[in-house]
Write an enzyme that holds these catalytic residues in place. Structure first.
Site, PDB file in Angstrom:
ATOM      1  N   SER A 159      33.689  55.302  13.915  1.00  0.00           N
ATOM      2  CA  SER A 159      34.436  55.999  14.974  1.00  0.00           C
ATOM      3  C   SER A 159      34.579  57.460  14.592  1.00  0.00           C
ATOM      4  CB  SER A 159      35.833  55.378  15.099  1.00  0.00           C
ATOM      5  OG  SER A 159      36.645  56.162  15.946  1.00  0.00           O
ATOM      6  N   TYR A 173      43.424  52.752  10.854  1.00  0.00           N
ATOM      7  CA  TYR A 173      42.166  52.666  11.605  1.00  0.00           C
ATOM      8  C   TYR A 173      41.169  53.718  11.098  1.00  0.00           C
ATOM      9  CZ  TYR A 173      39.075  52.725  15.751  1.00  0.00           C
ATOM     10  OH  TYR A 173      38.001  52.694  16.609  1.00  0.00           O
TER      11      TYR A 173
HETATM   12  N1  LIG Z   1      36.728  52.455  22.893  1.00  0.00           N
HETATM   13  C1  LIG Z   1      36.679  53.522  22.124  1.00  0.00           C
HETATM   14  O1  LIG Z   1      37.090  54.618  22.515  1.00  0.00           O
HETATM   15  C2  LIG Z   1      36.100  53.453  20.732  1.00  0.00           C
HETATM   16  C3  LIG Z   1      35.840  54.648  20.054  1.00  0.00           C
HETATM   17  C4  LIG Z   1      35.297  54.579  18.772  1.00  0.00           C
HETATM   18  C5  LIG Z   1      35.016  53.362  18.203  1.00  0.00           C
HETATM   19  N2  LIG Z   1      35.293  52.222  18.885  1.00  0.00           N
HETATM   20  C6  LIG Z   1      34.970  50.950  18.240  1.00  0.00           C
HETATM   21  O2  LIG Z   1      34.085  50.237  19.079  1.00  0.00           O
HETATM   22  C7  LIG Z   1      34.282  48.842  18.898  1.00  0.00           C
HETATM   23  C8  LIG Z   1      34.573  48.187  20.237  1.00  0.00           C
HETATM   24  O3  LIG Z   1      35.725  48.786  20.808  1.00  0.00           O
HETATM   25  P1  LIG Z   1      36.148  48.527  22.324  1.00  0.00           P
HETATM   26  O4  LIG Z   1      37.005  49.700  22.708  1.00  0.00           O
HETATM   27  O5  LIG Z   1      34.959  48.205  23.134  1.00  0.00           O
HETATM   28  O6  LIG Z   1      37.063  47.234  22.162  1.00  0.00           O
HETATM   29  P2  LIG Z   1      37.814  46.390  23.287  1.00  0.00           P
HETATM   30  O7  LIG Z   1      39.221  46.325  22.839  1.00  0.00           O
HETATM   31  O8  LIG Z   1      37.530  46.920  24.642  1.00  0.00           O
HETATM   32  O9  LIG Z   1      37.130  44.964  23.156  1.00  0.00           O
HETATM   33  C9  LIG Z   1      37.259  44.289  21.970  1.00  0.00           C
HETATM   34  C10 LIG Z   1      36.869  42.817  22.081  1.00  0.00           C
HETATM   35  O10 LIG Z   1      37.161  42.294  20.800  1.00  0.00           O
HETATM   36  C11 LIG Z   1      37.753  41.044  20.940  1.00  0.00           C
HETATM   37  N3  LIG Z   1      38.516  40.766  19.732  1.00  0.00           N
HETATM   38  C12 LIG Z   1      39.622  41.398  19.277  1.00  0.00           C
HETATM   39  N4  LIG Z   1      40.005  40.864  18.100  1.00  0.00           N
HETATM   40  C13 LIG Z   1      39.105  39.901  17.790  1.00  0.00           C
HETATM   41  C14 LIG Z   1      38.934  39.014  16.711  1.00  0.00           C
HETATM   42  N5  LIG Z   1      39.790  38.979  15.685  1.00  0.00           N
HETATM   43  N6  LIG Z   1      37.888  38.164  16.713  1.00  0.00           N
HETATM   44  C15 LIG Z   1      37.012  38.157  17.755  1.00  0.00           C
HETATM   45  N7  LIG Z   1      37.128  38.959  18.814  1.00  0.00           N
HETATM   46  C16 LIG Z   1      38.155  39.836  18.826  1.00  0.00           C
HETATM   47  C17 LIG Z   1      38.589  41.116  22.184  1.00  0.00           C
HETATM   48  O11 LIG Z   1      38.823  39.814  22.729  1.00  0.00           O
HETATM   49  C18 LIG Z   1      37.702  42.006  23.084  1.00  0.00           C
HETATM   50  O12 LIG Z   1      36.845  41.215  23.887  1.00  0.00           O
HETATM   51  C19 LIG Z   1      35.420  48.705  17.897  1.00  0.00           C
HETATM   52  O13 LIG Z   1      34.892  48.591  16.603  1.00  0.00           O
HETATM   53  C20 LIG Z   1      36.152  50.028  18.034  1.00  0.00           C
HETATM   54  O14 LIG Z   1      36.891  50.336  16.887  1.00  0.00           O
HETATM   55  C21 LIG Z   1      35.824  52.230  20.137  1.00  0.00           C
END
Ligand SMILES: NC(=O)c1ccc[n+]([C@@H]2O[C@H](COP(=O)([O-])OP(=O)(O)OC[C@H]3O[C@@H](n4cnc5c(N)ncnc54)[C@H](O)[C@@H]3O)[C@@H](O)[C@H]2O)c1
Length: 271
Positions: A159, A173
């Site tokens: 990230s 985080y």
């Molecule tokens: N959205 C952003 O702005 C952003 C930015 C940088 C990095 N990221 C990273 O991208 C990745 C995805 O993020 P996102 O925003 O799409 O997430 P999100 O919250 O939209 O979706 C996450 C999914 O993970 C599942 N989940 C949560 N805990 C779990 C567990 N213990 N076991 C199995 N499933 C689990 C949830 O049910 C959900 O379907 C993550 O690693 C996040 O840190 C996101």
């Protein structure tokens, strides 16, 4: 709750078929960036498995894929439980054969407090387990079969938080995501001789359901407007931007790239 990957994630991959004959596994990918990436890999021809602990969201994701003429195979798995990860992935590999591509997408700040002083040991442990150890456990399960075949692509989710700090997620985080980038480089060194690449993508804020809520809760309207003005491309990331980068690292177009961290933040922070 509907998954928030738009059909555009798959559309973007149409016509680009770099992954025909490949199999891919994406963790915690029933929503958001993981789902968009899964749809993109499937649109590029890969046989795709997604895991998540939310079975209803897995079913909704598979339905969304079907409506797009794609297939996502689903596997209920808790990425923060090492025993569940080991058992479920052992079963998946027995059923599907070795995976060519592993996308360690599981992560998030789990709505733990923003301020360092407000974060408990429990907040640290839960976030490190999901973001860092989840990737370690999934990689440990998948790597032996990649090594045996002399081929693999691992894409880790870092990230912007891990490289430049975050406006909405806290130190736990940021530290977990920084560790993912270090893990990526070390694994790239160790597994390169086995034909396995390991890379890390580092998105800035991408407006998924989860981040949209945090963004509105933790930054004022003025702050949000100022941040947008400071992004050279004047927008936040879309899930399709991330999916495109995952597809690149998963494909043989990236066959000479390993140990890389790719910033996907519209120029908000540069190194
Ligand atoms: N959205 C952003 O702005 C952003 C930015 C940088 C990095 N990221 C990273 O991208 C990745 C995805 O993020 P996102 O925003 O799409 O997430 P999100 O919250 O939209 O979706 C996450 C999914 O993970 C599942 N989940 C949560 N805990 C779990 C567990 N213990 N076991 C199995 N499933 C689990 C949830 O049910 C959900 O379907 C993550 O690693 C996040 O840190 C996101």
């Amino acid at each position: 709750m509907p998954p928030d990957a738009s059909p555009g994630a798959a559309d973007a991959g149409r016509g680009c078929r770099r992954l025909v004959g490949r199999s891919a596994l994406l963790t915690a990918a029933a929503r958001g960036l993981g789902l968009a990436s899964a749809l993109r890999l499937a649109a590029e021809g890969a046989r795709v498995w997604i895991t998540d602990r939310d079975e209803a969201a897995l079913a909704a994701a598979a339905g969304q894929a079907e409506r797009l003429g794609l297939t996502l195979r689903t596997l209920a798995m808790d990425s923060s439980d090492p025993h569940d990860v080991a058992a479920r992935l052992r079963e998946a590999i027995a059923a599907a054969g070795a995976f060519d591509v592993l996308v360690n997408n599981a992560g998030g700040s789990l709505h733990t407090p923003y301020r360092f002083a407000d974060q408990s040991d429990g907040d640290w442990q839960r976030v490190l387990e999901l973001n860092l150890m989840g990737a370690v456990w999934a990689s440990r399960a998948v790597l032996p079969s990649m090594v045996a075949r002399g081929y693999g692509r691992i894409v880790n989710f870092g990230s912007k938080a891990g490289r430049f700090g975050s406006l909405i997620a806290g130190a736990n985080y940021a530290a977990a995501k920084g560790a993912i980038a270090s893990l990526t480089r070390q694994m790239a060194m160790e597994y390169g001789p086995h034909g396995i690449t390991v890379n890390c993508i580092c998105p800035g804020v991408v407006m998924t359901e989860r981040t949209r809520g945090l963004w509105a809760e933790r930054r004022s309207a003025e702050e949000r407007a100022r941040v947008l003005q400071d992004i050279p491309l004047r927008r936040h990331g879309e899930v399709e931007d991330v999916a495109a980068a995952v597809a690149f690292f998963a494909s043989d177009d990236a066959s000479f790239v390993t140990g890389a961290t790719l910033d996907l933040n519209g120029g908000q922070a540069m190194a």
